[in-house]
Each structure stands twice: as structure tokens, then as C-alpha cells.
Scaffold this motif. Structure first.
Motif: not given
Length: 69
Positions: A25-32
Motif C-alpha cells: 500500500g506504499n506509494v511508488v514514486a512516478t512522474k507525470k
């Protein structure tokens, strides 16, 4: 708005506002824009690393008619 584009024999291209979560449930870093692996061979899952072109990934279809859930 989130847009998902199916690339022929390649990844899903996701643009717009979205979040990607891991199994905990952790957010994975992404770009736009994110390219999500569709072939299953990327070492950077869930993101595409271009391996599909090296293994000759060949999708059955970009979208299967009548497959909507």
C-alpha cells in the motif's frame, strides 16, 4: 484525467494524475508519465525497462474486443 495508452507489443503508457502502489500500500514514486511493463520481463517492474524489444514480446492484440470488465 488519467489516460492509459496500449503500445503495440510494448508497455502501457499512463499519463495524467495517478498513483502507483506497491503490495504493502506504499506509494511508488512516478512522474507525470509512466510506462508499465506488459511483457513481464522487466527487471524494473512495474515499470518498463525496454526488455520487451529484446525478447521479441508479441501481444495478441492491443485491446481484445468485448473484454471490458
Amino acid at each position: 484525467m488519467t489516460k492509459i495508452t496500449i503500445n503495440n507489443n510494448g508497455p502501457y503508457k499512463v499519463t495524467g494524475e495517478f498513483e502507483v502502489f506497491d503490495e504493502n500500500g506504499n506509494v511508488v514514486a512516478t512522474k507525470k508519465t509512466a510506462y508499465l511493463c506488459r511483457c513481464g520481463a522487466s527487471v524494473n517492474k512495474p515499470f518498463c525497462d525496454g526488455t520487451h524489444s529484446k525478447i521479441g514480446f508479441d501481444a495478441a492484440a492491443s485491446a481484445v474486443p468485448a473484454s471490458a470488465e
